[in-house]
Design an enzyme around this catalytic site. Structure first.
Site, PDB file in Angstrom:
ATOM      1  N   HIS A 182       1.386   3.917   1.862  1.00  0.00           N
ATOM      2  CA  HIS A 182       1.915   4.691   2.992  1.00  0.00           C
ATOM      3  C   HIS A 182       3.434   4.822   2.947  1.00  0.00           C
ATOM      4  O   HIS A 182       4.141   3.898   2.541  1.00  0.00           O
ATOM      5  CB  HIS A 182       1.486   4.068   4.326  1.00  0.00           C
ATOM      6  CG  HIS A 182       0.047   4.352   4.658  1.00  0.00           C
ATOM      7  ND1 HIS A 182      -0.676   3.580   5.525  1.00  0.00           N
ATOM      8  CD2 HIS A 182      -0.785   5.328   4.211  1.00  0.00           C
ATOM      9  CE1 HIS A 182      -1.899   4.078   5.615  1.00  0.00           C
ATOM     10  NE2 HIS A 182      -1.993   5.129   4.824  1.00  0.00           N
ATOM     11  N   ASP A 184       5.742   4.751   5.148  1.00  0.00           N
ATOM     12  CA  ASP A 184       6.592   3.790   5.857  1.00  0.00           C
ATOM     13  C   ASP A 184       6.685   2.442   5.122  1.00  0.00           C
ATOM     14  O   ASP A 184       7.314   1.507   5.612  1.00  0.00           O
ATOM     15  CB  ASP A 184       6.134   3.597   7.321  1.00  0.00           C
ATOM     16  CG  ASP A 184       4.760   2.970   7.437  1.00  0.00           C
ATOM     17  OD1 ASP A 184       3.818   3.441   6.774  1.00  0.00           O
ATOM     18  OD2 ASP A 184       4.620   1.987   8.196  1.00  0.00           O
ATOM     19  N   HIS A 185       6.068   2.372   3.929  1.00  0.00           N
ATOM     20  CA  HIS A 185       6.176   1.165   3.088  1.00  0.00           C
ATOM     21  C   HIS A 185       6.787   1.457   1.714  1.00  0.00           C
ATOM     22  O   HIS A 185       7.089   0.535   0.964  1.00  0.00           O
ATOM     23  CB  HIS A 185       4.797   0.506   2.933  1.00  0.00           C
ATOM     24  CG  HIS A 185       4.230   0.054   4.247  1.00  0.00           C
ATOM     25  ND1 HIS A 185       4.204  -1.262   4.631  1.00  0.00           N
ATOM     26  CD2 HIS A 185       3.730   0.767   5.286  1.00  0.00           C
ATOM     27  CE1 HIS A 185       3.701  -1.339   5.858  1.00  0.00           C
ATOM     28  NE2 HIS A 185       3.395  -0.120   6.274  1.00  0.00           N
ATOM     29  N   HIS A 196       0.852  -1.203   0.000  1.00  0.00           N
ATOM     30  CA  HIS A 196       0.000   0.000   0.000  1.00  0.00           C
ATOM     31  C   HIS A 196       0.877   1.239   0.000  1.00  0.00           C
ATOM     32  O   HIS A 196       2.086   1.165   0.200  1.00  0.00           O
ATOM     33  CB  HIS A 196      -0.996  -0.013   1.150  1.00  0.00           C
ATOM     34  CG  HIS A 196      -0.395   0.086   2.525  1.00  0.00           C
ATOM     35  ND1 HIS A 196       0.434  -0.879   3.052  1.00  0.00           N
ATOM     36  CD2 HIS A 196      -0.510   1.036   3.491  1.00  0.00           C
ATOM     37  CE1 HIS A 196       0.798  -0.520   4.275  1.00  0.00           C
ATOM     38  NE2 HIS A 196       0.239   0.644   4.555  1.00  0.00           N
ATOM     39  N   ASP A 224      -0.282  -3.972   6.133  1.00  0.00           N
ATOM     40  CA  ASP A 224      -0.943  -3.437   7.327  1.00  0.00           C
ATOM     41  C   ASP A 224      -2.412  -3.850   7.388  1.00  0.00           C
ATOM     42  O   ASP A 224      -3.234  -3.167   7.999  1.00  0.00           O
ATOM     43  CB  ASP A 224      -0.843  -1.900   7.350  1.00  0.00           C
ATOM     44  CG  ASP A 224       0.573  -1.433   7.634  1.00  0.00           C
ATOM     45  OD1 ASP A 224       1.471  -2.278   7.821  1.00  0.00           O
ATOM     46  OD2 ASP A 224       0.777  -0.199   7.665  1.00  0.00           O
ATOM     47  N   HIS A 260       4.221  -4.772  10.473  1.00  0.00           N
ATOM     48  CA  HIS A 260       4.663  -4.224  11.763  1.00  0.00           C
ATOM     49  C   HIS A 260       4.557  -5.281  12.851  1.00  0.00           C
ATOM     50  O   HIS A 260       3.831  -6.259  12.727  1.00  0.00           O
ATOM     51  CB  HIS A 260       3.787  -3.038  12.192  1.00  0.00           C
ATOM     52  CG  HIS A 260       3.805  -1.894  11.245  1.00  0.00           C
ATOM     53  ND1 HIS A 260       4.650  -0.824  11.377  1.00  0.00           N
ATOM     54  CD2 HIS A 260       3.061  -1.657  10.132  1.00  0.00           C
ATOM     55  CE1 HIS A 260       4.430   0.033  10.389  1.00  0.00           C
ATOM     56  NE2 HIS A 260       3.470  -0.449   9.614  1.00  0.00           N
ATOM     57  N   HIS A 281      -7.446  -0.752   5.444  1.00  0.00           N
ATOM     58  CA  HIS A 281      -6.429   0.155   6.000  1.00  0.00           C
ATOM     59  C   HIS A 281      -6.227   1.303   5.008  1.00  0.00           C
ATOM     60  O   HIS A 281      -6.260   2.471   5.378  1.00  0.00           O
ATOM     61  CB  HIS A 281      -5.143  -0.630   6.221  1.00  0.00           C
ATOM     62  CG  HIS A 281      -3.990   0.187   6.710  1.00  0.00           C
ATOM     63  ND1 HIS A 281      -3.979   0.793   7.941  1.00  0.00           N
ATOM     64  CD2 HIS A 281      -2.802   0.497   6.126  1.00  0.00           C
ATOM     65  CE1 HIS A 281      -2.820   1.450   8.093  1.00  0.00           C
ATOM     66  NE2 HIS A 281      -2.095   1.282   7.010  1.00  0.00           N
TER      67      HIS A 281
END
Ligand code: ZN
Ligand code: FE
Length: 256
Positions: free
Chosen positions: A59, A61-62, A57, A134, A172, A115
């Site tokens: 985001h 942090d990915h 996805h 996530d 995570h 998400h």
């Protein structure tokens, strides 16, 4: 016949990186690219050369490592069509049911929105592996940032139908905290009590509680257990729609 080698390693503050390696062709894929430097260190440690990034996805942090990693390796970035506009460097877009190939190994795209609206998971049925980003965590699930409870519940139902011995890798590690919440929803669940004890021990040693399995999550994860009579009773929601019960558990976790 299992063919992929899997290497999991911590990234950023609480992300997990995962590398998949096909020894037959030397193809190597990274699930997401949270951080370029840490990803290169892991590749170097394994002696693997990156050929693909599979994005779950959009985001940050990915995807933060996408641009640099692609420039340095020339790898192909694969990601969800529905989020292509916000995924840096994306080369190939995928939708539900599409096949991805890591060398000689075939994976299947499962759309798991909730998400985010376009979130995908990658399943490798021959190796019994699934990478869920996530969407699902051990004893937890992703926050409903773009989707609603109904959307996320139908995504979780898809993952729940995978073979029980499928190994599940998440974006995570929140297992220890998740267990503390889960025990407020279903304290009488013996499998959950055991998982909570295990997660606490692992956290103390600084070791990951991942990967998990579909079977273990079905037994312990309250977000996959809205059918549990004990949970329904505790929430005062006997016989209600499963997606509503799921939604109530998610709300309670948001406030926990
Ligand atoms: Zn995310
Ligand atoms: Fe994330």
């Amino acid at each position: 016949m299992a063919r992929l080698e899997v290497h999991q390693f911590p990234m950023r503050s609480d992300n997990y990186g995962v590398l998949l390696h096909d020894p037959a062709t030397e193809a190597t894929a990274s699930i997401d690219a949270p951080d370029a430097e840490e990803l290169f260190a892991a590749l170097h440690e394994k002696g693997w050369v990156l050929t693909h990034i599979l994005i779950t996805h959009h985001h940050h942090d990915h995807t933060a490592g996408n641009t640099i990693v692609k420039r340095m390796t020339g790898c192909t970035i694969i990601g969800p069509a529905k989020e292509a506009g916000s995924i840096p460097g994306i080369d190939v877009t995928v939708e539900d049911g599409d096949t991805v190939e890591i060398g000689s190994v075939k994976g299947k795209v499962i759309e798991t929105p909730g998400h985010t609206r376009g979130h995908v998971s990658y399943s490798f049925p021959d190796d019994k592996l699934v990478f869920v980003g996530d969407t699902l965590f051990s004893v937890g699930c992703g926050k409903l940032l773009e989707g609603d409870a109904k959307m996320m519940w139908s995504s979780l139902e898809k993952l729940a139908k995978l073979p029980p011995d499928t190994k599940l890798y998440c974006g995570h590690e929140y297992t220890n905290n998740n267990c503390r919440f889960a025990l407020t929803v279903e304290p009488e669940n013996a499998a959950l009590q055991a998982r909570a004890a295990e997660a606490a021990k692992l956290a103390e040693k600084g070791e990951p509680a991942l990967p998990t399995t579909i079977a273990q999550e079905l037994a312990t994860n309250p977000f996959l257990r809205p059918t549990s009579p004990a949970i329904q009773k505790r929430l005062g929601m006997e016989g209600r729609e499963l997606s509503e019960i799921f939604g109530e558990i998610r709300k309670r976790k948001d406030r926990f």
